[in-house]
Design a protein around this motif. Sequence first.
Motif, PDB file in Angstrom:
ATOM      1  N   THR A   1       0.611  18.073  -4.302  1.00  0.00           N
ATOM      2  CA  THR A   1      -0.592  17.256  -4.515  1.00  0.00           C
ATOM      3  C   THR A   1      -0.366  16.261  -5.643  1.00  0.00           C
ATOM      4  OG1 THR A   1      -1.993  19.068  -3.730  1.00  0.00           O
ATOM      5  CG2 THR A   1      -3.069  17.355  -5.012  1.00  0.00           C
ATOM      6  N   ASN A   2       0.293  16.710  -6.726  1.00  0.00           N
ATOM      7  CA  ASN A   2       0.596  15.807  -7.836  1.00  0.00           C
ATOM      8  C   ASN A   2       1.563  14.701  -7.416  1.00  0.00           C
ATOM      9  OD1 ASN A   2      -1.088  17.098  -9.632  1.00  0.00           O
ATOM     10  ND2 ASN A   2       0.521  18.434 -10.435  1.00  0.00           N
ATOM     11  N   GLU A   3       2.578  15.045  -6.647  1.00  0.00           N
ATOM     12  CA  GLU A   3       3.517  14.050  -6.133  1.00  0.00           C
ATOM     13  C   GLU A   3       2.786  13.039  -5.242  1.00  0.00           C
ATOM     14  OE1 GLU A   3       6.807  15.961  -4.196  1.00  0.00           O
ATOM     15  OE2 GLU A   3       7.403  17.034  -6.013  1.00  0.00           O
ATOM     16  N   TYR A   4       1.892  13.554  -4.397  1.00  0.00           N
ATOM     17  CA  TYR A   4       1.113  12.681  -3.520  1.00  0.00           C
ATOM     18  C   TYR A   4       0.248  11.736  -4.358  1.00  0.00           C
ATOM     19  CZ  TYR A   4      -2.250  11.090  -0.060  1.00  0.00           C
ATOM     20  OH  TYR A   4      -3.037  10.307   0.745  1.00  0.00           O
ATOM     21  N   ALA A   5      -0.330  12.265  -5.437  1.00  0.00           N
ATOM     22  CA  ALA A   5      -1.160  11.440  -6.324  1.00  0.00           C
ATOM     23  C   ALA A   5      -0.314  10.344  -6.975  1.00  0.00           C
ATOM     24  CB  ALA A   5      -1.843  12.300  -7.375  1.00  0.00           C
ATOM     25  N   GLU A   6       0.911  10.698  -7.424  1.00  0.00           N
ATOM     26  CA  GLU A   6       1.802   9.709  -8.022  1.00  0.00           C
ATOM     27  C   GLU A   6       2.164   8.618  -7.019  1.00  0.00           C
ATOM     28  OE1 GLU A   6       5.187  11.664  -9.723  1.00  0.00           O
ATOM     29  OE2 GLU A   6       3.965  12.888 -11.066  1.00  0.00           O
ATOM     30  N   ILE A   7       2.497   9.048  -5.805  1.00  0.00           N
ATOM     31  CA  ILE A   7       2.835   8.080  -4.751  1.00  0.00           C
ATOM     32  C   ILE A   7       1.627   7.184  -4.455  1.00  0.00           C
ATOM     33  CG2 ILE A   7       3.409   7.850  -2.300  1.00  0.00           C
ATOM     34  CD1 ILE A   7       5.128  10.424  -2.657  1.00  0.00           C
ATOM     35  N   THR A   8       0.458   7.780  -4.393  1.00  0.00           N
ATOM     36  CA  THR A   8      -0.761   7.004  -4.138  1.00  0.00           C
ATOM     37  C   THR A   8      -1.001   5.994  -5.255  1.00  0.00           C
ATOM     38  OG1 THR A   8      -1.717   8.865  -2.927  1.00  0.00           O
ATOM     39  CG2 THR A   8      -3.242   7.187  -3.700  1.00  0.00           C
ATOM     40  N   ASN A   9      -0.768   6.412  -6.506  1.00  0.00           N
ATOM     41  CA  ASN A   9      -0.923   5.488  -7.638  1.00  0.00           C
ATOM     42  C   ASN A   9       0.088   4.346  -7.571  1.00  0.00           C
ATOM     43  OD1 ASN A   9      -3.110   6.866  -8.731  1.00  0.00           O
ATOM     44  ND2 ASN A   9      -1.833   8.130 -10.056  1.00  0.00           N
ATOM     45  N   GLU A  10       1.339   4.681  -7.244  1.00  0.00           N
ATOM     46  CA  GLU A  10       2.361   3.650  -7.101  1.00  0.00           C
ATOM     47  C   GLU A  10       1.978   2.665  -5.990  1.00  0.00           C
ATOM     48  OE1 GLU A  10       6.140   5.527  -6.518  1.00  0.00           O
ATOM     49  OE2 GLU A  10       6.109   6.483  -8.493  1.00  0.00           O
ATOM     50  N   TYR A  11       1.492   3.201  -4.883  1.00  0.00           N
ATOM     51  CA  TYR A  11       1.068   2.356  -3.761  1.00  0.00           C
ATOM     52  C   TYR A  11      -0.082   1.439  -4.201  1.00  0.00           C
ATOM     53  CZ  TYR A  11      -0.825   0.941   0.732  1.00  0.00           C
ATOM     54  OH  TYR A  11      -1.287   0.201   1.781  1.00  0.00           O
ATOM     55  N   ALA A  12      -1.000   2.003  -4.983  1.00  0.00           N
ATOM     56  CA  ALA A  12      -2.133   1.208  -5.483  1.00  0.00           C
ATOM     57  C   ALA A  12      -1.632   0.084  -6.382  1.00  0.00           C
ATOM     58  CB  ALA A  12      -3.127   2.086  -6.226  1.00  0.00           C
ATOM     59  N   GLU A  13      -0.664   0.380  -7.249  1.00  0.00           N
ATOM     60  CA  GLU A  13      -0.102  -0.648  -8.123  1.00  0.00           C
ATOM     61  C   GLU A  13       0.572  -1.747  -7.312  1.00  0.00           C
ATOM     62  OE1 GLU A  13       2.482   1.123 -11.028  1.00  0.00           O
ATOM     63  OE2 GLU A  13       0.897   2.412 -11.833  1.00  0.00           O
ATOM     64  N   ILE A  14       1.339  -1.348  -6.302  1.00  0.00           N
ATOM     65  CA  ILE A  14       2.003  -2.329  -5.438  1.00  0.00           C
ATOM     66  C   ILE A  14       0.962  -3.178  -4.712  1.00  0.00           C
ATOM     67  CG2 ILE A  14       3.421  -2.578  -3.364  1.00  0.00           C
ATOM     68  CD1 ILE A  14       4.973  -0.056  -4.354  1.00  0.00           C
ATOM     69  N   THR A  15      -0.067  -2.529  -4.194  1.00  0.00           N
ATOM     70  CA  THR A  15      -1.128  -3.247  -3.488  1.00  0.00           C
ATOM     71  C   THR A  15      -1.837  -4.217  -4.428  1.00  0.00           C
ATOM     72  OG1 THR A  15      -1.436  -1.363  -2.009  1.00  0.00           O
ATOM     73  CG2 THR A  15      -3.227  -2.964  -2.101  1.00  0.00           C
ATOM     74  N   ASN A  16      -2.100  -3.783  -5.656  1.00  0.00           N
ATOM     75  CA  ASN A  16      -2.713  -4.676  -6.642  1.00  0.00           C
ATOM     76  C   ASN A  16      -1.802  -5.865  -6.947  1.00  0.00           C
ATOM     77  OD1 ASN A  16      -5.035  -3.143  -6.843  1.00  0.00           O
ATOM     78  ND2 ASN A  16      -4.300  -1.973  -8.590  1.00  0.00           N
ATOM     79  N   GLY A  17      -0.496  -5.603  -7.040  1.00  0.00           N
ATOM     80  CA  GLY A  17       0.462  -6.694  -7.262  1.00  0.00           C
ATOM     81  C   GLY A  17       0.419  -7.704  -6.127  1.00  0.00           C
ATOM     82  N   TYR A  18       0.376  -7.190  -4.888  1.00  0.00           N
ATOM     83  CA  TYR A  18       0.276  -8.091  -3.732  1.00  0.00           C
ATOM     84  C   TYR A  18      -1.025  -8.879  -3.776  1.00  0.00           C
ATOM     85  CZ  TYR A  18       4.343  -6.125  -1.343  1.00  0.00           C
ATOM     86  OH  TYR A  18       5.606  -5.750  -1.001  1.00  0.00           O
ATOM     87  N   ALA A  19      -2.093  -8.244  -4.188  1.00  0.00           N
ATOM     88  CA  ALA A  19      -3.395  -8.919  -4.275  1.00  0.00           C
ATOM     89  C   ALA A  19      -3.340 -10.030  -5.320  1.00  0.00           C
ATOM     90  CB  ALA A  19      -4.502  -7.920  -4.599  1.00  0.00           C
ATOM     91  N   GLU A  20      -2.705  -9.769  -6.463  1.00  0.00           N
ATOM     92  CA  GLU A  20      -2.571 -10.796  -7.493  1.00  0.00           C
ATOM     93  C   GLU A  20      -1.758 -11.974  -6.982  1.00  0.00           C
ATOM     94  OE1 GLU A  20      -0.990  -9.056 -11.058  1.00  0.00           O
ATOM     95  OE2 GLU A  20      -2.658  -7.640 -11.257  1.00  0.00           O
ATOM     96  N   ILE A  21      -0.662 -11.674  -6.298  1.00  0.00           N
ATOM     97  CA  ILE A  21       0.171 -12.746  -5.730  1.00  0.00           C
ATOM     98  C   ILE A  21      -0.634 -13.538  -4.705  1.00  0.00           C
ATOM     99  CG2 ILE A  21       2.181 -13.201  -4.268  1.00  0.00           C
ATOM    100  CD1 ILE A  21       3.527 -10.784  -5.699  1.00  0.00           C
ATOM    101  N   ALA A  22      -1.392 -12.850  -3.872  1.00  0.00           N
ATOM    102  CA  ALA A  22      -2.214 -13.537  -2.871  1.00  0.00           C
ATOM    103  C   ALA A  22      -3.255 -14.423  -3.547  1.00  0.00           C
ATOM    104  CB  ALA A  22      -2.883 -12.520  -1.953  1.00  0.00           C
ATOM    105  N   ASN A  23      -3.852 -13.945  -4.629  1.00  0.00           N
ATOM    106  CA  ASN A  23      -4.831 -14.755  -5.364  1.00  0.00           C
ATOM    107  C   ASN A  23      -4.180 -15.992  -5.977  1.00  0.00           C
ATOM    108  OD1 ASN A  23      -7.004 -13.094  -4.758  1.00  0.00           O
ATOM    109  ND2 ASN A  23      -6.769 -11.863  -6.593  1.00  0.00           N
ATOM    110  N   GLU A  24      -2.991 -15.809  -6.563  1.00  0.00           N
ATOM    111  CA  GLU A  24      -2.271 -16.945  -7.127  1.00  0.00           C
ATOM    112  C   GLU A  24      -1.929 -17.951  -6.036  1.00  0.00           C
ATOM    113  OE1 GLU A  24       1.115 -15.428  -9.239  1.00  0.00           O
ATOM    114  OE2 GLU A  24      -0.115 -14.340 -10.680  1.00  0.00           O
TER     115      GLU A  24
END
Length: 139
Positions: A31-54
Amino acid sequence: MVTNEYAKITNEYAEIANEYAEITNEYAEITNEYAEITNEYAEITNGYAEIANEYAEIANEYAEIANEYAEIANEYVEITNEYAEITNEYSEIANAIASVVEVDADRLAQMLPPFDVEMQHEPIRLCGACYGKAPRHRK
């Protein structure tokens, strides 16, 4: 014997409880590993969102520049049309004067000052040589 059996059952229960604890710990780790992966995915998704906004901001700036360019182009077309109208009017006037003074329109254009230079009105003369140092009349 009952006590031995009770001890065996208690030991078996303890083993099962330990196995259950191990499984629960493994589940917690997963569950902790899944949470870490989910957080990493969220960070990547946020990065893509920032790039899309730019990219959207850049696209908007480009659209603004394109609109400004279109406005300038339209102004240029208007100025060009006005210049064409003035040129046509000037040509009509030159042809009318040429027919009155019985001189070819091209020859008359050589005798008159350039379009953006004012003509001397008194005394009235058509020869550019009368206008000063740079004679325009050519023989």
